[in-house]
Design a protein around this motif. Structure first.
Motif, mmCIF file in Angstrom:
data_model
loop_
_atom_site.group_PDB
_atom_site.id
_atom_site.type_symbol
_atom_site.label_atom_id
_atom_site.label_comp_id
_atom_site.label_asym_id
_atom_site.label_seq_id
_atom_site.Cartn_x
_atom_site.Cartn_y
_atom_site.Cartn_z
ATOM 1 N N ARG A 227 -25.405 -14.919 5.123
ATOM 2 C CA ARG A 227 -26.167 -16.014 5.500
ATOM 3 C C ARG A 227 -27.013 -16.891 4.503
ATOM 4 N NH1 ARG A 227 -29.646 -12.802 7.744
ATOM 5 N NH2 ARG A 227 -28.628 -12.726 9.702
ATOM 6 N N ARG A 228 -27.406 -16.218 3.393
ATOM 7 C CA ARG A 228 -27.706 -16.776 2.265
ATOM 8 C C ARG A 228 -27.078 -17.704 1.466
ATOM 9 N NH1 ARG A 228 -31.120 -11.719 -0.240
ATOM 10 N NH2 ARG A 228 -33.136 -11.469 1.270
ATOM 11 N N GLU A 229 -25.825 -17.184 1.559
ATOM 12 C CA GLU A 229 -24.830 -18.128 0.660
ATOM 13 C C GLU A 229 -24.495 -19.210 1.346
ATOM 14 O OE1 GLU A 229 -21.947 -19.167 -2.274
ATOM 15 O OE2 GLU A 229 -23.558 -17.952 -2.069
ATOM 16 N N LEU A 230 -24.138 -19.006 2.721
ATOM 17 C CA LEU A 230 -24.095 -20.477 3.581
ATOM 18 C C LEU A 230 -25.331 -21.226 3.532
ATOM 19 C CD1 LEU A 230 -22.327 -18.995 6.735
ATOM 20 C CD2 LEU A 230 -21.563 -20.398 5.092
ATOM 21 N N ASN A 231 -26.458 -20.990 3.546
ATOM 22 C CA ASN A 231 -27.402 -21.793 3.402
ATOM 23 C C ASN A 231 -27.739 -22.484 1.922
ATOM 24 O OD1 ASN A 231 -28.550 -20.922 5.867
ATOM 25 N ND2 ASN A 231 -29.837 -19.630 5.434
ATOM 26 N N ARG A 232 -27.377 -21.849 0.923
ATOM 27 C CA ARG A 232 -27.303 -22.190 -0.161
ATOM 28 C C ARG A 232 -26.131 -23.404 -0.603
ATOM 29 N NH1 ARG A 232 -24.476 -22.238 -4.793
ATOM 30 N NH2 ARG A 232 -22.834 -21.132 -3.936
ATOM 31 N N GLN A 233 -25.183 -23.096 0.412
ATOM 32 C CA GLN A 233 -23.913 -24.207 -0.111
ATOM 33 C C GLN A 233 -24.464 -25.158 1.002
ATOM 34 O OE1 GLN A 233 -20.746 -21.520 1.614
ATOM 35 N NE2 GLN A 233 -19.869 -21.209 -0.450
ATOM 36 N N LEU A 234 -25.130 -25.292 1.863
ATOM 37 C CA LEU A 234 -25.480 -26.381 2.561
ATOM 38 C C LEU A 234 -26.296 -27.255 1.935
ATOM 39 C CD1 LEU A 234 -24.963 -28.094 5.185
ATOM 40 C CD2 LEU A 234 -26.742 -26.483 6.220
ATOM 41 N N ARG A 235 -27.345 -26.313 1.217
ATOM 42 C CA ARG A 235 -28.206 -27.268 0.330
ATOM 43 C C ARG A 235 -27.483 -28.112 -0.628
ATOM 44 N NH1 ARG A 235 -31.133 -22.564 0.868
ATOM 45 N NH2 ARG A 235 -30.531 -22.136 -1.225
ATOM 46 N N ARG A 236 -26.422 -27.509 -1.189
ATOM 47 C CA ARG A 236 -25.662 -28.124 -2.400
ATOM 48 C C ARG A 236 -24.963 -29.011 -1.930
ATOM 49 N NH1 ARG A 236 -28.986 -25.544 -4.523
ATOM 50 N NH2 ARG A 236 -28.588 -23.893 -6.193
ATOM 51 N N LEU A 237 -24.408 -29.074 -0.595
ATOM 52 C CA LEU A 237 -23.625 -30.285 -0.020
ATOM 53 C C LEU A 237 -24.602 -31.568 0.252
ATOM 54 C CD1 LEU A 237 -20.936 -31.253 1.288
ATOM 55 C CD2 LEU A 237 -21.790 -30.329 3.593
ATOM 56 N N GLU A 238 -25.829 -31.132 0.805
ATOM 57 C CA GLU A 238 -26.639 -32.300 0.854
ATOM 58 C C GLU A 238 -27.090 -32.959 -0.454
ATOM 59 O OE1 GLU A 238 -29.869 -29.977 2.730
ATOM 60 O OE2 GLU A 238 -29.032 -30.419 4.865
ATOM 61 N N GLU A 239 -27.306 -32.061 -1.425
ATOM 62 C CA GLU A 239 -27.502 -32.656 -2.727
ATOM 63 C C GLU A 239 -26.319 -33.640 -3.489
ATOM 64 O OE1 GLU A 239 -28.474 -29.296 -4.983
ATOM 65 O OE2 GLU A 239 -30.295 -28.793 -4.179
ATOM 66 N N ALA A 240 -25.205 -33.168 -3.045
ATOM 67 C CA ALA A 240 -24.138 -33.988 -3.759
ATOM 68 C C ALA A 240 -23.689 -35.063 -2.923
ATOM 69 C CB ALA A 240 -22.762 -32.830 -3.760
ATOM 70 N N ASN A 241 -24.327 -35.242 -1.559
ATOM 71 C CA ASN A 241 -23.768 -36.407 -0.868
ATOM 72 C C ASN A 241 -25.136 -36.982 -0.217
ATOM 73 O OD1 ASN A 241 -20.629 -35.963 -0.436
ATOM 74 N ND2 ASN A 241 -21.554 -33.904 -0.425
ATOM 75 N N ALA A 242 -26.105 -37.022 -0.543
ATOM 76 C CA ALA A 242 -27.361 -37.532 -0.083
ATOM 77 C C ALA A 242 -27.742 -36.858 1.242
ATOM 78 C CB ALA A 242 -27.389 -39.018 0.145
#
Length: 427
Positions: A227-242
């Motif tokens: 769960r933590r890994e998915l949350n981290r990846q989602l934040r990184r996706l937001e950061e990389a694509n606005a």
């Protein structure tokens, strides 16, 4: 082609060739999915309306005359199966299936309503043994026949007897049959009748999830680390694509537009490179568009999306049949694979399912132990291939069919392992 019919009436009737046991509903049980079976009282038997049933067979080109009865059965069947309804089956047979598929049905001779329906074709059980098989494929991996709530084992017997006449065999397969519902119970009843033999083979479990408290518990069962890994990846996706935005589309116009984007997204990935994407051939694309368009017009399609900026990162096509949902197809942008967009969307789709009114359970339709979905959807959907045989030598023919299936599965497993090694070597 003229419609072929077999008539049977309740009770036993004497013909010129002797005594014929006709299709008598042994117990007019009112079944509901997942409800316990109740014994039928003598009073209930006495109140049961005498009923004559007949079996008929038609091809897809002749289906229009039967659409009202077919749809009525699909909408009220003991267990939902959108892949045996006309919205899926007719475009599939028109564009995809090259075999000689015939649609078999049993109807009430009194009011004309359909009591059972399943498509059948002649094929080999595995490598050698010829059988008549329900037409369930990887595009619709669910072989549960459509059976009316009033159907019983006599209805099944009439359906299979008609298949025997059509295909010249008394050995039948029902692939991808869910083994946790009332249709399996009816096959159990059939096995207790003289002359019929029913056996399960190729048992397996694929991912799914429940509704209500059980579904909420399954939603929480994902590991803390995952769960933590998915949350981290989602934040990184937001950061990389606005932005990273989830959405769910259900109205027919939006579904139609989104499905075109889905076809392009799927074709851009590994399925496109291997030629297995829906858009890889005109026939496959025509079938898929017709199926989704028809069901979307009835409000039975939902397309969940995860967008990264203005680009689709992942898309999931879900079909709903009454209270059950089926995850039909998923695709993701491989350039964004490090953010696990498919897993992100699969988990969000589970949340969406749980929040829907009238929802009972979800079937992933995925292969058993799917590495992405199984850790996220912690429920289970048990299924198997049912081997049904009748007549003299039925036990032997059924055993040979099961051995043939097992041999074919072993051969396929070996071929997949060899192919994986070849691809790994090339990589």
């Amino acid at each position: 082609m003229a419609i072929a019919e077999d008539d049977r009436a309740d009770g036993t009737r004497t013909t010129g060739s002797g005594t014929e046991q006709a299709a008598r509903p042994s117990a007019a049980r009112a079944r509901r999915r997942k409800a316990p079976r109740q014994p039928v009282s003598a009073a209930s038997r006495g109140q049961h309306r005498e009923r004559t049933m007949n079996a008929l067979v038609f091809r897809a080109s002749e289906a229009e005359a039967h659409l009202p009865q077919w749809r009525a059965l699909a909408e009220t069947a003991l267990e939902p199966n959108p892949f045996f309804g006309p919205d899926f089956l007719l475009p599939y047979l028109a564009h995809m299936e090259t075999g000689n598929v015939r649609i078999l049905a049993v109807r009430d001779a009194g009011d004309g309503s359909f009591l059972a329906l399943a498509p059948f074709l002649r094929r080999r059980a595995g490598l050698f043994v010829p059988v008549a098989s329900a037409c369930a494929s990887d595009y619709g991996p669910l072989g549960t026949p459509l059976l009316a709530p009033s159907a019983d084992s006599a209805t099944l017997s009439l359906l299979l007897d008609k298949a025997a006449l059509e295909f010249g065999t008394q050995t039948f397969l029902v692939p991808y049959l869910r083994t946790d519902g009332p249709v399996t119970e009816l096959f159990d009843d059939l096995a207790r009748q003289a002359g019929w033999r029913v056996a399960c083979t190729a048992r397996a479990v694929r991912a799914g999830h429940s509704a209500g408290p059980a579904g909420e518990e399954q939603f929480r069962q994902i590991g803390t680390r995952r769960r933590r890994e998915l949350n981290r990846q989602l934040r990184r996706l937001e950061e990389a694509n606005a932005t990273a935005r989830f959405d769910s589309l259900t109205d027919p116009a939006s579904v139609g537009e989104a499905f075109e984007r889905f076809l392009a997204l799927e074709a851009s990935g590994w399925k496109g490179r291997r030629g297995t994407a829906l858009a890889s051939t005109p026939e496959r694309a025509a079938f898929a568009r017709a199926f989704i368009s028809s069901l979307a017009a009835r409000g039975q399609v939902r397309i969940d999306t995860l967008d990264a900026g203005n680009t689709p990162a992942a898309m999931l096509v879900t079909v709903r049949d009454r209270d059950r949902t089926f995850s039909w197809k998923i695709a993701y942008d491989e350039q964004l694979a490090r953010f696990s967009p498919g897993a992100q969307l699969t988990r969000r789709a589970m949340r969406r399912n749980l929040d829907e009114a009238g929802f009972s359970d979800a079937d992933s339709l995925a292969i058993p132990d799917h590495p992405m979905i199984a850790p996220l959807w912690r429920g289970s959907v048990p299924f198997a291939t049912l081997v049904v045989s009748k007549g003299t030598g039925g036990a032997l023919r059924g055993a040979l069919a099961r051995l043939d299936i097992a041999a074919n599965r072993r051969l396929r497993k070996l071929a997949r392992a060899l192919l994986a090694r070849v691809r790994k070597g090339r990589g």
